[in-house]
Design a protein around this motif. Structure first.
Motif, PDB file in Angstrom:
ATOM      1  N   GLU A  27       0.865  -1.182   0.000  1.00 33.05           N
ATOM      2  CA  GLU A  27       0.000   0.000   0.000  1.00 33.05           C
ATOM      3  C   GLU A  27       0.899   1.228   0.000  1.00 33.05           C
ATOM      4  OE1 GLU A  27      -3.593   2.236   2.437  1.00 33.05           O
ATOM      5  OE2 GLU A  27      -2.678   0.447   3.290  1.00 33.05           O
ATOM      6  N   VAL A  28       0.756   2.052  -1.023  1.00 37.01           N
ATOM      7  CA  VAL A  28       1.508   3.295  -1.129  1.00 37.01           C
ATOM      8  C   VAL A  28       0.626   4.402  -0.558  1.00 37.01           C
ATOM      9  CG1 VAL A  28       2.610   4.936  -2.695  1.00 37.01           C
ATOM     10  CG2 VAL A  28       2.697   2.471  -3.187  1.00 37.01           C
ATOM     11  N   ILE A  29       1.130   5.107   0.441  1.00 40.78           N
ATOM     12  CA  ILE A  29       0.379   6.180   1.078  1.00 40.78           C
ATOM     13  C   ILE A  29       1.057   7.492   0.722  1.00 40.78           C
ATOM     14  CG2 ILE A  29      -0.450   7.128   3.264  1.00 40.78           C
ATOM     15  CD1 ILE A  29      -0.069   4.190   4.336  1.00 40.78           C
ATOM     16  N   VAL A  30       0.367   8.314  -0.044  1.00 41.50           N
ATOM     17  CA  VAL A  30       0.926   9.588  -0.481  1.00 41.50           C
ATOM     18  C   VAL A  30       0.511  10.668   0.514  1.00 41.50           C
ATOM     19  CG1 VAL A  30       1.042  11.279  -2.348  1.00 41.50           C
ATOM     20  CG2 VAL A  30       0.781   8.835  -2.879  1.00 41.50           C
ATOM     21  N   VAL A  31       1.514  11.307   1.122  1.00 41.08           N
ATOM     22  CA  VAL A  31       1.260  12.377   2.087  1.00 41.08           C
ATOM     23  C   VAL A  31       1.892  13.651   1.536  1.00 41.08           C
ATOM     24  CG1 VAL A  31       1.628  13.184   4.449  1.00 41.08           C
ATOM     25  CG2 VAL A  31       1.274  10.746   4.007  1.00 41.08           C
ATOM     26  N   PRO A  32       1.071  14.620   1.173  1.00 39.75           N
ATOM     27  CA  PRO A  32       1.629  15.855   0.609  1.00 39.75           C
ATOM     28  C   PRO A  32       2.365  16.670   1.660  1.00 39.75           C
ATOM     29  CG  PRO A  32      -0.733  16.082   0.925  1.00 39.75           C
ATOM     30  CD  PRO A  32      -0.384  14.656   1.252  1.00 39.75           C
ATOM     31  N   TRP A  80       0.689  14.850  -5.374  1.00 36.99           N
ATOM     32  CA  TRP A  80      -0.508  14.234  -5.954  1.00 36.99           C
ATOM     33  C   TRP A  80      -0.192  13.647  -7.326  1.00 36.99           C
ATOM     34  CZ3 TRP A  80      -3.423  14.310 -10.267  1.00 36.99           C
ATOM     35  CH2 TRP A  80      -4.616  13.572 -10.207  1.00 36.99           C
ATOM     36  N   HIS A  81       0.532  14.390  -8.154  1.00 38.12           N
ATOM     37  CA  HIS A  81       0.877  13.893  -9.487  1.00 38.12           C
ATOM     38  C   HIS A  81       1.772  12.658  -9.412  1.00 38.12           C
ATOM     39  CE1 HIS A  81      -0.574  17.865 -10.936  1.00 38.12           C
ATOM     40  NE2 HIS A  81      -0.987  17.100 -11.927  1.00 38.12           N
ATOM     41  N   LEU A  82       2.711  12.641  -8.479  1.00 37.17           N
ATOM     42  CA  LEU A  82       3.549  11.461  -8.296  1.00 37.17           C
ATOM     43  C   LEU A  82       2.694  10.256  -7.900  1.00 37.17           C
ATOM     44  CD1 LEU A  82       6.300  10.061  -8.143  1.00 37.17           C
ATOM     45  CD2 LEU A  82       6.477  10.890  -5.778  1.00 37.17           C
ATOM     46  N   GLY A  83       1.780  10.468  -6.935  1.00 41.39           N
ATOM     47  CA  GLY A  83       0.883   9.385  -6.524  1.00 41.39           C
ATOM     48  C   GLY A  83       0.016   8.894  -7.667  1.00 41.39           C
ATOM     49  N   ASP A  84      -0.466   9.805  -8.485  1.00 47.21           N
ATOM     50  CA  ASP A  84      -1.294   9.443  -9.634  1.00 47.21           C
ATOM     51  C   ASP A  84      -0.475   8.632 -10.648  1.00 47.21           C
ATOM     52  OD1 ASP A  84      -3.893   9.681 -11.014  1.00 47.21           O
ATOM     53  OD2 ASP A  84      -2.714  10.811 -12.494  1.00 47.21           O
ATOM     54  N   SER A  85       0.768   9.031 -10.859  1.00 41.74           N
ATOM     55  CA  SER A  85       1.642   8.298 -11.786  1.00 41.74           C
ATOM     56  C   SER A  85       1.918   6.886 -11.272  1.00 41.74           C
ATOM     57  CB  SER A  85       2.962   9.051 -11.975  1.00 41.74           C
ATOM     58  OG  SER A  85       2.729  10.293 -12.606  1.00 41.74           O
ATOM     59  N   VAL A  86       2.172   6.761  -9.976  1.00 41.18           N
ATOM     60  CA  VAL A  86       2.403   5.429  -9.389  1.00 41.18           C
ATOM     61  C   VAL A  86       1.148   4.572  -9.530  1.00 41.18           C
ATOM     62  CG1 VAL A  86       2.857   4.187  -7.227  1.00 41.18           C
ATOM     63  CG2 VAL A  86       4.204   6.216  -7.809  1.00 41.18           C
ATOM     64  N   LYS A  87      -0.006   5.168  -9.265  1.00 42.54           N
ATOM     65  CA  LYS A  87      -1.273   4.437  -9.395  1.00 42.54           C
ATOM     66  C   LYS A  87      -1.493   3.974 -10.840  1.00 42.54           C
ATOM     67  CE  LYS A  87      -6.082   4.778  -8.012  1.00 42.54           C
ATOM     68  NZ  LYS A  87      -7.053   5.588  -7.263  1.00 42.54           N
ATOM     69  N   CYS A  88      -1.206   4.842 -11.806  1.00 41.09           N
ATOM     70  CA  CYS A  88      -1.340   4.462 -13.215  1.00 41.09           C
ATOM     71  C   CYS A  88      -0.370   3.349 -13.589  1.00 41.09           C
ATOM     72  CB  CYS A  88      -1.106   5.675 -14.116  1.00 41.09           C
ATOM     73  SG  CYS A  88      -2.421   6.898 -14.051  1.00 41.09           S
ATOM     74  N   TRP A  89       0.856   3.442 -13.115  1.00 37.80           N
ATOM     75  CA  TRP A  89       1.874   2.450 -13.442  1.00 37.80           C
ATOM     76  C   TRP A  89       1.466   1.060 -12.946  1.00 37.80           C
ATOM     77  CZ3 TRP A  89       6.078   2.491 -16.479  1.00 37.80           C
ATOM     78  CH2 TRP A  89       6.960   1.426 -16.369  1.00 37.80           C
ATOM     79  N   PHE A  90       0.888   1.001 -11.741  1.00 37.45           N
ATOM     80  CA  PHE A  90       0.535  -0.284 -11.133  1.00 37.45           C
ATOM     81  C   PHE A  90      -0.955  -0.621 -11.274  1.00 37.45           C
ATOM     82  CE2 PHE A  90       4.508   0.751  -8.938  1.00 37.45           C
ATOM     83  CZ  PHE A  90       5.189  -0.449  -9.082  1.00 37.45           C
ATOM     84  N   VAL A 110      -1.138  -4.148  -5.338  1.00 42.58           N
ATOM     85  CA  VAL A 110      -0.612  -2.806  -5.100  1.00 42.58           C
ATOM     86  C   VAL A 110      -1.776  -1.825  -5.078  1.00 42.58           C
ATOM     87  CG1 VAL A 110       0.874  -0.941  -5.950  1.00 42.58           C
ATOM     88  CG2 VAL A 110       1.586  -3.326  -6.235  1.00 42.58           C
ATOM     89  N   THR A 111      -1.906  -1.097  -3.966  1.00 40.19           N
ATOM     90  CA  THR A 111      -2.917  -0.039  -3.879  1.00 40.19           C
ATOM     91  C   THR A 111      -2.211   1.275  -3.571  1.00 40.19           C
ATOM     92  OG1 THR A 111      -3.305  -0.459  -1.528  1.00 40.19           O
ATOM     93  CG2 THR A 111      -4.754  -1.594  -3.076  1.00 40.19           C
TER      94      THR A 111
END
Length: 151
Positions: free
Chosen positions: A4-9, A18-28, A34-35
């Protein structure tokens, strides 16, 4: 193992985080194990067995109030868990404080000194990351520390 990837700004990079988290979510996106928690919230909680964790940047409110905030926002989880920890960043240092059985950790940063930090004399901190090994029944089992020494 499930991840579980937890994105904390942070306070300087809300949109970048947010964009990094979105990119990771798209990649996986095709992976079942992977969530990515990229919700636009400054505080994120994780409950795992007897463990309740709060992740936040640490630039809002008073650190001394964080344990009470955790108990108020997650009353049910608070009462059903034994181990309570809050992980923050913001100060780019290592510090641990305990208040009524709740650990509040300030975590170091891998980031280097930028113009703002240099101008405000926030220099010299070791670039470091910390990882924590948790057991859902027994709490924190260990830590691992990486210190960046440059190229």
């Amino acid at each position: 193992a499930p991840v579980e990837v937890i994105v904390v700004p942070g306070n300087h990079d809300k949109m970048t985080a947010w964009h990094l988290g979105d990119s990771v979510k798209c990649w996986f996106h095709g992976y079942q194990d992977v969530t990515v928690n990229n919700a636009p919230m400054g505080r994120k909680y994780v409950r795992w067995g007897n463990v309740l964790l709060l992740f936040c940047h640490g630039d809002k409110g008073k650190r001394v109030d964080y344990p009470k905030l955790m108990a108020s926002e997650r009353r049910k989880d608070w009462g059903e868990t034994i181990f309570h920890e809050i992980h923050t960043g913001d100060k780019h240092m290592t510090r641990v404080e305990e208040s009524f059985g709740t650990m509040v950790r300030i975590l170091p940063s891998l980031s280097g000194t930028d113009a703002w930090h240099s101008e405000n004399m926030f220099v010299g901190s070791q670039r470091r990351a910390e990882a924590f090994v948790w057991n859902k029944d027994d709490g924190l089992l260990g830590t691992a520390i990486y210190t960046y020494r440059g190229k």
